[in-house]
Motif scaffolding. Sequence first.
Motif, PDB file in Angstrom:
ATOM      1  N   GLY A  94      -6.623   0.722  -0.599  1.00 16.80           N
ATOM      2  CA  GLY A  94      -5.801  -0.222  -1.332  1.00 16.80           C
ATOM      3  C   GLY A  94      -4.539   0.485  -1.780  1.00 16.80           C
ATOM      4  O   GLY A  94      -3.828   1.093  -0.981  1.00 16.80           O
ATOM      5  N   HIS A  95      -4.269   0.438  -3.077  1.00 20.16           N
ATOM      6  CA  HIS A  95      -3.078   1.101  -3.605  1.00 20.16           C
ATOM      7  C   HIS A  95      -3.356   2.585  -3.800  1.00 20.16           C
ATOM      8  O   HIS A  95      -4.206   2.975  -4.608  1.00 20.16           O
ATOM      9  CB  HIS A  95      -2.693   0.468  -4.947  1.00 20.16           C
ATOM     10  N   VAL A  96      -2.645   3.427  -3.021  1.00 22.13           N
ATOM     11  CA  VAL A  96      -2.702   4.881  -3.182  1.00 22.13           C
ATOM     12  C   VAL A  96      -1.265   5.384  -3.094  1.00 22.13           C
ATOM     13  O   VAL A  96      -0.682   5.396  -2.011  1.00 22.13           O
ATOM     14  CB  VAL A  96      -3.576   5.567  -2.111  1.00 22.13           C
ATOM     15  N   PRO A  97      -0.653   5.784  -4.199  1.00 19.09           N
ATOM     16  CA  PRO A  97       0.752   6.208  -4.172  1.00 19.09           C
ATOM     17  C   PRO A  97       0.996   7.321  -3.162  1.00 19.09           C
ATOM     18  O   PRO A  97       0.251   8.284  -3.080  1.00 19.09           O
ATOM     19  CB  PRO A  97       0.998   6.697  -5.605  1.00 19.09           C
ATOM     20  N   GLY A  98       2.056   7.165  -2.391  1.00 19.55           N
ATOM     21  CA  GLY A  98       2.432   8.161  -1.402  1.00 19.55           C
ATOM     22  C   GLY A  98       1.660   8.076  -0.111  1.00 19.55           C
ATOM     23  O   GLY A  98       1.991   8.760   0.850  1.00 19.55           O
ATOM     24  N   VAL A  99       0.636   7.239  -0.049  1.00 16.88           N
ATOM     25  CA  VAL A  99      -0.177   7.125   1.164  1.00 16.88           C
ATOM     26  C   VAL A  99      -0.208   5.692   1.654  1.00 16.88           C
ATOM     27  O   VAL A  99       0.082   5.408   2.809  1.00 16.88           O
ATOM     28  CB  VAL A  99      -1.622   7.621   0.903  1.00 16.88           C
ATOM     29  N   SER A 100      -0.570   4.778   0.778  1.00 16.55           N
ATOM     30  CA  SER A 100      -0.674   3.365   1.132  1.00 16.55           C
ATOM     31  C   SER A 100       0.014   2.558   0.043  1.00 16.55           C
ATOM     32  O   SER A 100      -0.599   2.178  -0.945  1.00 16.55           O
ATOM     33  CB  SER A 100      -2.149   2.954   1.268  1.00 16.55           C
ATOM     34  N   GLU A 101       1.295   2.313   0.261  1.00 18.05           N
ATOM     35  CA  GLU A 101       2.095   1.621  -0.747  1.00 18.05           C
ATOM     36  C   GLU A 101       2.723   0.372  -0.159  1.00 18.05           C
ATOM     37  O   GLU A 101       2.952   0.271   1.051  1.00 18.05           O
ATOM     38  CB  GLU A 101       3.191   2.536  -1.291  1.00 18.05           C
ATOM     39  N   LEU A 102       3.021  -0.584  -1.015  1.00 17.34           N
ATOM     40  CA  LEU A 102       3.713  -1.796  -0.605  1.00 17.34           C
ATOM     41  C   LEU A 102       5.202  -1.511  -0.442  1.00 17.34           C
ATOM     42  O   LEU A 102       5.768  -0.669  -1.132  1.00 17.34           O
ATOM     43  CB  LEU A 102       3.507  -2.898  -1.650  1.00 17.34           C
ATOM     44  N   GLU A 103       5.827  -2.239   0.476  1.00 20.38           N
ATOM     45  CA  GLU A 103       7.262  -2.103   0.700  1.00 20.38           C
ATOM     46  C   GLU A 103       7.989  -3.103  -0.197  1.00 20.38           C
ATOM     47  O   GLU A 103       7.838  -4.320  -0.031  1.00 20.38           O
ATOM     48  CB  GLU A 103       7.593  -2.373   2.167  1.00 20.38           C
ATOM     49  N   PRO A 104       8.771  -2.636  -1.170  1.00 22.51           N
ATOM     50  CA  PRO A 104       9.385  -3.559  -2.134  1.00 22.51           C
ATOM     51  C   PRO A 104      10.261  -4.630  -1.495  1.00 22.51           C
ATOM     52  O   PRO A 104      10.361  -5.742  -2.014  1.00 22.51           O
ATOM     53  CB  PRO A 104      10.207  -2.636  -3.044  1.00 22.51           C
TER      54      PRO A 104
END
Length: 359
Positions: A94-104
């Motif tokens: 899911g949300h993992v900063p620097g690995v799996s992030e949403l594109e703003p």
Amino acid sequence: MAKQGAEPPGGPRGAGVGAEDFGLRGPRGWAFRSVSFRAEPGSLVAITGPSGSGRTCLLLALTGRMRTAEGTAEVAGLDLPRRMAAVRRISALGHVPGVSELEPALTVAEHLRERVLLRRRFNGSLRELLRPRRARAATARARIDAALAAAGLDTAALPKGERTAVRDLERLQGLRLSVALALIGGPRLLAVDDTDLKLSDGDREEAWAMLRSVAASGTTVLAVCSDAPEGAVVVRAGVPAGAAQTPGVANADAVDADTATATAYTDTDTDTGTGTGADAPGAGPRAEQGAGPREDRADRADRADRRPSAPGSGERTQADDARDTAGRPGPEDPDGKPAKKTEDDTEGAADALAETGRS
């Protein structure tokens, strides 16, 4: 005989997760060590610990995305680190900063459509690819709707529906979208980082309620958090106080994530990175030493030196003379060797440089 790690008949079910003396070591020390626990399929596992205790590294290691140095772990009967690729196939981030992030800049609909296309390309069967286009589209829409419902994200309540940009989502809405994207692939293990970060008390309760619902539906959930919720299997990351530390390393919990062995984790781990620059120990006093009028004079002199003279004017500045003097070979003694600088030469060069504002 069913293949280990394969999707069970009737749809995905949770994966049992366990570890025994699990540890990950990088060039600068241990990220975590001596982690042992056991969680049944469909459990909610809370990975806790202070900042810098290796929580994110443990999360990625249990999903087959970082190679550990000692101990063993097992996910759905698959041994880690030996079966890392197989574990990655049955897990999702899911949300993992620097690995799996949403594109703003992308919208909610664009994120959902992209995830469906990626799943079809890398995880879809040949039979599914040969189905009529309309049937494939209907199946994809059904997957999206099921994932959104499981994550509790009502796109109709968003400002522009599915056309809402990610930058306009609230923190909890972004977390729900990340979970929905991960659930589209039907994973047996879901991993979420910074679950309760920057959430109000009410939003935090809603986030945990969502993850409990996902776990109750059969998907095992690993969640990094500051405070574990009630009823969760609590796993504490870090290095035990009596564990041996790497010689010369002040904080053995820290690991250099830029050089640590990782499969899908390519950015610095905020939980294990050590401070640099202004955040580094002792950086404050050192930064203050260069401040003040002396620095301003040097800056003005640099700008003056970089200003070119008018073409054909033949003008030379004192800084030019000083640089030429400094770069010109000195006089030689009768033996042909360069003569040693005298105190007069040194003082003369220092005076020339002082006039330009340099020191």
